[in-house]
Design a protein around this motif. Structure first.
Motif, mmCIF file in Angstrom:
data_model
loop_
_atom_site.group_PDB
_atom_site.id
_atom_site.type_symbol
_atom_site.label_atom_id
_atom_site.label_comp_id
_atom_site.label_asym_id
_atom_site.label_seq_id
_atom_site.Cartn_x
_atom_site.Cartn_y
_atom_site.Cartn_z
ATOM 1 N N MET A 130 1.194 -1.445 0.004
ATOM 2 C CA MET A 130 -0.008 0.114 0.405
ATOM 3 C C MET A 130 1.212 1.375 -0.141
ATOM 4 N N LYS A 131 0.638 2.283 -1.039
ATOM 5 C CA LYS A 131 1.019 3.920 -0.964
ATOM 6 C C LYS A 131 0.308 4.522 -0.586
ATOM 7 N N LEU A 132 1.128 5.143 0.433
ATOM 8 C CA LEU A 132 0.274 6.800 1.217
ATOM 9 C C LEU A 132 1.406 8.165 0.431
ATOM 10 N N LEU A 133 1.245 8.617 0.371
ATOM 11 C CA LEU A 133 1.533 10.412 0.382
ATOM 12 C C LEU A 133 1.106 11.118 0.936
ATOM 13 N N VAL A 134 2.380 11.373 2.336
ATOM 14 C CA VAL A 134 2.049 12.162 3.315
ATOM 15 C C VAL A 134 2.604 14.127 2.680
ATOM 16 N N ILE A 135 1.243 14.672 2.536
ATOM 17 C CA ILE A 135 1.648 16.102 2.694
ATOM 18 C C ILE A 135 1.606 16.929 3.993
ATOM 19 N N LEU A 142 -2.055 11.655 3.231
ATOM 20 C CA LEU A 142 -2.150 12.656 4.048
ATOM 21 C C LEU A 142 -2.357 14.187 4.378
ATOM 22 N N LEU A 143 -3.111 15.233 4.016
ATOM 23 C CA LEU A 143 -3.457 15.900 3.434
ATOM 24 C C LEU A 143 -3.217 17.349 4.657
ATOM 25 N N ASP A 144 -1.919 18.270 4.518
ATOM 26 C CA ASP A 144 -2.045 19.242 6.041
ATOM 27 C C ASP A 144 -2.724 20.319 5.505
ATOM 28 N N ILE A 145 -3.972 21.151 5.938
ATOM 29 C CA ILE A 145 -4.442 22.254 5.099
ATOM 30 C C ILE A 145 -3.450 23.569 5.235
ATOM 31 N N MET A 146 -2.801 23.770 5.898
ATOM 32 C CA MET A 146 -1.665 24.771 5.912
ATOM 33 C C MET A 146 -0.019 24.655 5.212
ATOM 34 N N LEU A 147 0.105 24.809 4.514
ATOM 35 C CA LEU A 147 1.158 24.231 3.181
ATOM 36 C C LEU A 147 2.332 25.641 2.749
ATOM 37 N N PRO A 148 3.283 26.112 2.963
ATOM 38 C CA PRO A 148 3.887 27.218 2.284
ATOM 39 C C PRO A 148 3.395 27.307 0.551
ATOM 40 N N GLY A 149 3.177 27.888 0.269
ATOM 41 C CA GLY A 149 2.893 28.177 -1.258
ATOM 42 C C GLY A 149 1.253 28.320 -1.565
ATOM 43 N N GLY A 150 0.310 27.734 -0.311
ATOM 44 C CA GLY A 150 -0.870 27.423 -0.943
ATOM 45 C C GLY A 150 -1.810 27.115 -0.076
ATOM 46 N N LEU A 188 -9.283 15.442 -10.961
ATOM 47 C CA LEU A 188 -8.027 14.832 -11.539
ATOM 48 C C LEU A 188 -9.025 13.443 -11.575
ATOM 49 N N ASN A 189 -10.803 13.331 -10.690
ATOM 50 C CA ASN A 189 -11.449 12.245 -11.180
ATOM 51 C C ASN A 189 -11.238 11.244 -10.651
ATOM 52 N N ARG A 190 -10.050 11.493 -9.608
ATOM 53 C CA ARG A 190 -9.436 9.843 -8.855
ATOM 54 C C ARG A 190 -9.773 9.894 -7.850
ATOM 55 N N GLN A 191 -9.477 7.890 -7.310
ATOM 56 C CA GLN A 191 -10.389 7.909 -6.396
ATOM 57 C C GLN A 191 -9.697 7.693 -4.626
ATOM 58 N N ASP A 192 -7.744 7.870 -5.000
ATOM 59 C CA ASP A 192 -7.551 8.080 -3.783
ATOM 60 C C ASP A 192 -8.278 8.433 -2.173
ATOM 61 N N GLY A 193 -7.802 7.509 -1.123
ATOM 62 C CA GLY A 193 -8.607 8.041 0.121
ATOM 63 C C GLY A 193 -7.666 9.316 0.484
ATOM 64 N N ILE A 194 -8.188 10.224 1.385
ATOM 65 C CA ILE A 194 -7.191 11.586 1.578
ATOM 66 C C ILE A 194 -7.790 11.939 3.404
ATOM 67 N N ILE A 195 -6.825 11.463 3.896
ATOM 68 C CA ILE A 195 -7.675 12.565 5.514
ATOM 69 C C ILE A 195 -7.219 13.822 5.630
ATOM 70 N N ILE A 196 -6.980 14.694 5.974
ATOM 71 C CA ILE A 196 -6.992 15.451 6.380
ATOM 72 C C ILE A 196 -6.120 15.242 7.625
ATOM 73 N N ILE A 197 -4.803 16.318 7.359
ATOM 74 C CA ILE A 197 -4.434 16.624 9.059
ATOM 75 C C ILE A 197 -4.248 17.845 9.045
ATOM 76 N N SER A 198 -4.571 18.885 10.074
ATOM 77 C CA SER A 198 -4.110 19.755 10.981
ATOM 78 C C SER A 198 -4.557 20.617 12.347
ATOM 79 N N ASP A 214 -11.570 11.833 5.583
ATOM 80 C CA ASP A 214 -11.476 12.219 7.170
ATOM 81 C C ASP A 214 -10.716 13.232 7.385
ATOM 82 N N TYR A 215 -11.080 13.583 8.652
ATOM 83 C CA TYR A 215 -10.134 14.610 9.601
ATOM 84 C C TYR A 215 -9.193 14.115 10.966
ATOM 85 N N ILE A 216 -8.924 14.360 10.623
ATOM 86 C CA ILE A 216 -8.286 14.230 12.327
ATOM 87 C C ILE A 216 -7.131 15.584 13.010
#
Length: 222
Positions: free
Chosen positions: A1-6, A47-55, A67-77, A95-97
């Motif tokens: 399984m592959k994750l992206l940590v933003i 895993l997506l942080d809301i506050m990011l440098p640049g946007g 992009l009409n993608r189905q990857d799961g997204i969890i907001i971390i903030s 989800d949101y944590i």
């Protein structure tokens, strides 16, 4: 399984990827890096942080959904206001944590999102004589356990989560190794893992569901 940590906090990103060592983890620390990653690669969970440098991370979410993608997204903030949660979920997050959080809780939420997205909310996946326990990471064939390496188990889940779809060798390489797949001269490591997985399944008497697609890749047939 592959994750992206933003996540722009390097220490937190390192802690997350270290704790989630069972997954293939990639990271992005800025708005621009995040957009580049989601445009070029697919993930089981982001895993997506809301506050990011640049946007704003919400803009990343908006671009992702285009992009009409189905990857799961969890907001971390660190922002725990109700309106932030509602906005993120309405924009398509699963989800949101809120920070600070326990890594064990984050891992449980990731598991839940992937289970819901890829395996119809089941902890145990069955296909005829195969039974795969997602929590204990165990495979049984004809009710006998078949020991798999981490990569072999990842491959099996990837095939089962994409049944009846042709998966290219490049996609398999990226799923198993993330960013460094492009740096490899060949797909020999993919062939090796598939060969070992197939031998273990064949020796256990499975129904020969893993098929070669000439010149393209592989397909798991149900």
């Amino acid at each position: 399984m592959k994750l992206l940590v933003i996540e722009d906090e390097a220490d937190l990103a390192s802690s997350i990827t270290g704790y989630l060592a069972d997954y293939t983890c990639e990271t992005a620390g800025t708005f621009a890096e995040a957009l580049e990653k989601i445009e070029q690669h697919e993930y089981d969970c982001i895993l997506l942080d809301i506050m990011l440098p640049g946007g704003d991370g919400i803009r990343v979410l908006e671009e992702f959904k285009k992009l009409n993608r189905q990857d799961g997204i969890i907001i971390i903030s660190a922002r725990n206001a109700l309106e932030d949660k509602v906005k993120g979920l309405k924009k398509g997050a699963d989800d949101y944590i809120a920070k600070p959080f326990h890594l064990s809780e984050l891992a449980a939420r990731i598991h839940s999102v992937i289970r819901r997205k890829n395996f119809s909310n089941a902890d145990v996946i069955t296909q005829h004589e195969l039974s795969i326990d997602l929590l204990s990471k165990k495979l049984e064939v004809h009710q006998k356990e078949v020991p798999l390496t981490k990569k072999e188990f990842e491959l099996l889940l990837y095939f089962l989560g994409n049944k009846n779809r042709v998966i290219s060798k490049s996609a398999l390489a990226e799923h198993l190794s993330g960013d460094i797949a492009d740096m490899m001269d060949s797909h020999a490591f993919v062939y090796a893992h598939i060969k070992n997985l197939r031998k273990k399944l064949t020796d256990a008497g499975y129904g020969n569901y893993l098929k070669n697609v000439y010149g393209t890749g592989y397909k798991w047939e149900d």
